[in-house]
Design a protein around this motif. Structure first.
Motif, PDB file in Angstrom:
ATOM      1  N   HIS A  77     -29.737  15.127 -68.145  1.00 60.38           N
ATOM      2  CA  HIS A  77     -29.218  14.668 -69.447  1.00 60.38           C
ATOM      3  C   HIS A  77     -27.922  15.391 -69.802  1.00 60.38           C
ATOM      4  CE1 HIS A  77     -29.130  13.316 -73.610  1.00 60.38           C
ATOM      5  NE2 HIS A  77     -29.009  14.587 -73.988  1.00 60.38           N
ATOM      6  N   PHE A  78     -27.858  16.686 -69.527  1.00 59.65           N
ATOM      7  CA  PHE A  78     -26.651  17.468 -69.812  1.00 59.65           C
ATOM      8  C   PHE A  78     -25.468  16.957 -69.000  1.00 59.65           C
ATOM      9  CE2 PHE A  78     -23.946  21.091 -68.473  1.00 59.65           C
ATOM     10  CZ  PHE A  78     -23.434  21.452 -69.717  1.00 59.65           C
ATOM     11  N   LYS A  93     -28.559  26.370 -63.553  1.00 57.69           N
ATOM     12  CA  LYS A  93     -29.435  25.449 -62.817  1.00 57.69           C
ATOM     13  C   LYS A  93     -28.612  24.485 -61.961  1.00 57.69           C
ATOM     14  CE  LYS A  93     -33.275  25.269 -63.283  1.00 57.69           C
ATOM     15  NZ  LYS A  93     -34.123  24.523 -64.219  1.00 57.69           N
ATOM     16  N   ASN A 143     -27.832  27.654 -74.111  1.00 56.19           N
ATOM     17  CA  ASN A 143     -28.284  26.404 -73.491  1.00 56.19           C
ATOM     18  C   ASN A 143     -27.327  25.969 -72.381  1.00 56.19           C
ATOM     19  OD1 ASN A 143     -29.984  23.927 -73.424  1.00 56.19           O
ATOM     20  ND2 ASN A 143     -28.101  22.958 -74.128  1.00 56.19           N
ATOM     21  N   GLU A 150     -27.685  28.306 -69.333  1.00 54.06           N
ATOM     22  CA  GLU A 150     -28.902  28.005 -68.567  1.00 54.06           C
ATOM     23  C   GLU A 150     -28.729  26.764 -67.695  1.00 54.06           C
ATOM     24  OE1 GLU A 150     -33.582  26.705 -69.303  1.00 54.06           O
ATOM     25  OE2 GLU A 150     -32.394  27.504 -70.964  1.00 54.06           O
ATOM     26  N   LEU A 151     -28.150  25.714 -68.274  1.00 57.26           N
ATOM     27  CA  LEU A 151     -27.987  24.473 -67.520  1.00 57.26           C
ATOM     28  C   LEU A 151     -26.928  24.603 -66.431  1.00 57.26           C
ATOM     29  CD1 LEU A 151     -28.273  21.954 -70.489  1.00 57.26           C
ATOM     30  CD2 LEU A 151     -29.982  22.449 -68.735  1.00 57.26           C
ATOM     31  N   GLU A 178     -35.890  17.798 -63.052  1.00 56.14           N
ATOM     32  CA  GLU A 178     -34.864  18.503 -63.837  1.00 56.14           C
ATOM     33  C   GLU A 178     -34.231  17.551 -64.844  1.00 56.14           C
ATOM     34  OE1 GLU A 178     -34.724  21.573 -63.578  1.00 56.14           O
ATOM     35  OE2 GLU A 178     -35.601  22.008 -61.621  1.00 56.14           O
ATOM     36  N   THR A 179     -35.064  16.982 -65.713  1.00 54.12           N
ATOM     37  CA  THR A 179     -34.593  15.956 -66.655  1.00 54.12           C
ATOM     38  C   THR A 179     -33.597  16.528 -67.667  1.00 54.12           C
ATOM     39  OG1 THR A 179     -36.573  16.400 -67.982  1.00 54.12           O
ATOM     40  CG2 THR A 179     -36.672  14.563 -66.421  1.00 54.12           C
ATOM     41  N   LYS A 180     -33.813  17.756 -68.101  1.00 51.33           N
ATOM     42  CA  LYS A 180     -32.906  18.375 -69.079  1.00 51.33           C
ATOM     43  C   LYS A 180     -31.503  18.541 -68.484  1.00 51.33           C
ATOM     44  CE  LYS A 180     -32.514  22.444 -72.097  1.00 51.33           C
ATOM     45  NZ  LYS A 180     -33.110  23.764 -72.440  1.00 51.33           N
ATOM     46  N   LEU A 181     -31.443  18.956 -67.225  1.00 48.21           N
ATOM     47  CA  LEU A 181     -30.166  19.124 -66.553  1.00 48.21           C
ATOM     48  C   LEU A 181     -29.472  17.778 -66.362  1.00 48.21           C
ATOM     49  CD1 LEU A 181     -28.054  20.757 -64.973  1.00 48.21           C
ATOM     50  CD2 LEU A 181     -29.500  20.493 -62.939  1.00 48.21           C
TER      51      LEU A 181
END
Length: 529
Positions: free
Chosen positions: A524-525, A333, A326, A329-330, A519-522
């Protein structure tokens, strides 16, 4: 230490290092702008290409392999043997300093003393500075392995600040000193850096805080080489891994500094052109150095701690594999989007940036094309840094050895391409050759990552695929800013320049808003870590 704790500390280390690099580059940016107007291009070329190459080569060959080997795996190890191994960097540094110093003095072209005075003193000073810096290597590795974020920030901030203040002072008071100025500043930089680390550990070791943390080194004396009865002087597993990394680091240094070696040994550019190239290179590498390098250094430690070197994905703890996949991947990105942003907007604003920074000397010649090419190169640097930091953290000794042969072939190919592209395209050929070099290295790392995760359900390489809508917006923004440059920049007055800047700001704002939406997941990270 739990994987989640390692991730949190690693993220803080990367972000703190990034902020530190912003400070470094801001100070260096102002310093270079000042010295550009006070000193000759030839002097700057000798300092920033010839002498800096000597220093970086000695440092890289003497310590890079030791750092990678000694930062691999858990912090639970026999630190006496690890410290003994790290002290071998000093005699190795002395050897390389003497050997390469003689090459720099007697085999390479010597600058005209009337233009660049005191060249011999500069060679001696920069070689000596490399040896002084290696004296602090055990302290640096201990600090990095235990994620001492604040120490690194303070030590490097103070050393860079000291160097910059002394350089500016001497340039103002004694500009005729030539290379003496940069020699003294370089020696001050490494001295302050080493003293900061040594002073910290002198106060830390034996303190209640160290006892509370169960720090593996109890006394200051333990930072020196120590012989243990009935035991080997070093950990031979670490030593063999160091030798594998040493063969690799020798080749990686050629790939990293290849254009400077071609300039230095083949004389394809004069010292003045080398000075201009270095100025443009420093401008182009701002983001690469203050964002990508801290990420690569810090997350190499993360991957090396969370996953065990040489084990397949099935043999690892699955929770750790999930977290590593995970994070990888982030990270891919994140650096991809930063690289794309630099590439797209850098094309249309290179000439304006150089004109503001160095005036017509930089903006009227090959400078703008150089910086445009470098904007593309930043994208390759971004992806390569993260893919290689994961690959090198997981490779076993045999895989490292096999990769050394790939690096050898790539090094020879890179030097040949650099030489021919420079004759064809001038100094732009160096950057184009570097793009080719990075593309090959990225391809190798991507192949390794794909093979590593193919027997699992995780696909971290998906981080290299931004959303289609964001790609479309990048394309539109690139076209709009390119047309804006044609109509408004850079010889039509300051009002036209402001319009050009406003157009770029609007396009950039639209790009950022789109990132937050797609890119909401990025996002948040980045916010959470």
């Amino acid at each position: 230490m739990a994987a989640q704790d390692v991730l949190g500390q690693t993220a803080r280390l990367a972000s703190s290092s990034a902020l530190l690099q912003v400070l470094f580059r801001a100070v260096s940016f102002a310093l270079n702008a000042f010295t550009l107007r006070c000193l000759s291009r030839e002097l700057l070329g000798v300092v920033h290409v010839r002498l800096t190459l000597l220093y970086s080569t000695v440092i890289f060959l003497a310590r890079e392999a030791f750092r990678r080997a000694c930062l691999s795996g858990s912090t639970k190890r026999n630190w006496t043997k690890t410290i003994n191994l790290l002290w071998l960097t000093v005699p190795l540094g002395v050897f390389w300093s003497v050997f390469l110093g003689l090459v720099w003095l007697y085999l390479l072209e010597v600058p005209d003393p009337s233009v660049v005075p005191h060249y011999q003193a500069g060679v001696v000073a920069f070689g000596l500075s490399a040896i002084i810096e290696l004296l602090g290597e055990p302290c640096w590795v201990l600090a990095q392995a235990h994620l001492f974020v604040r120490l690194k920030v303070i030590a490097e901030s103070l050393s860079v600040l000291s160097k910059c203040v002394l350089t500016v002072t001497l340039v103002i008071l004694y500009p005729q000193w030539g290379l003496y100025i940069f020699s003294l500043a370089q020696l001050l930089y490494v001295t302050v850096l080493v003293l900061c680390y040594v002073a910290y550990f002198v106060m830390f070791l034996g303190s209640p805080e160290a006892t509370k943390k169960s720090f593996p080194v109890a006394r200051v004396k333990a930072l020196l080489p120590n012989f243990v009865e009935d035991e080997t002087f070093v950990n031979w597993k670490e030593a063999r891994l160091t030798w594998s990394f040493f063969k690799q680091s020798f080749l990686k240094q050629i790939l990293t500094e290849g254009e400077r070696y071609v300039m230095t040994f083949l004389n394809v550019l004069n010292f003045g052109d080398q000075g201009v190239y270095d100025i443009v290179n420093n401008l182009g590498s701002l983001v690469a150095r203050f964002i990508f390098l801290p990420i690569e250094e810090s997350f190499y430690v993360f991957f090396a701690k969370v996953l065990e070197r040489g084990k397949t994905v099935k043999d690892q703890k699955q929770d750790d594999v999930a977290m590593a996949a995970n994070v990888l991947e982030l990270l891919l990105k994140l650096v991809l989007l930063i690289g794309l942003t630099i590439t797209v907007f850098g094309y249309a604003y290179s000439q304006l940036a150089l004109d503001i920074y160095g005036g017509s000397m930089l903006s009227s010649g090959t400078g703008p094309d150089l910086l445009r090419c470098y904007s593309l190169y930043v994208l390759f640097l971004a992806v390569n840094g993260v893919t290689e930091c994961f690959t090198f953290a997981l490779m076993c000794k045999e895989e490292v050895d096999r990769y050394n042969f790939v690096m050898l072939a790539l090094s020879l190919l890179f030097l040949c391409i650099s030489y021919f592209l420079t004759h064809w395209q001038g100094s732009k050929g160096f950057i184009l050759a570097n793009c080719f070099n990075m593309a090959i290295r990225i391809a190798h790392s991507i192949h390794y990552i794909h093979d590593y995760f193919k027997e699992s359900t995780y696909r971290p390489l998906a981080g290299l695929l931004p959303s289609p809508f964001l790609v479309l917006l990048y394309t539109v923004s690139g076209a709009i800013t390119a047309f804006s440059e044609v109509f408004f920049c850079c010889d039509k007055g300051w009002m036209a320049r402001l319009i050009h800047i406003t157009v770029g700001a609007l396009c950039f704002a639209a790009t950022i808003v789109t990132m937050f939406c797609t890119e909401t997941k990025l996002i948040h990270f980045v916010r959470s870590q």
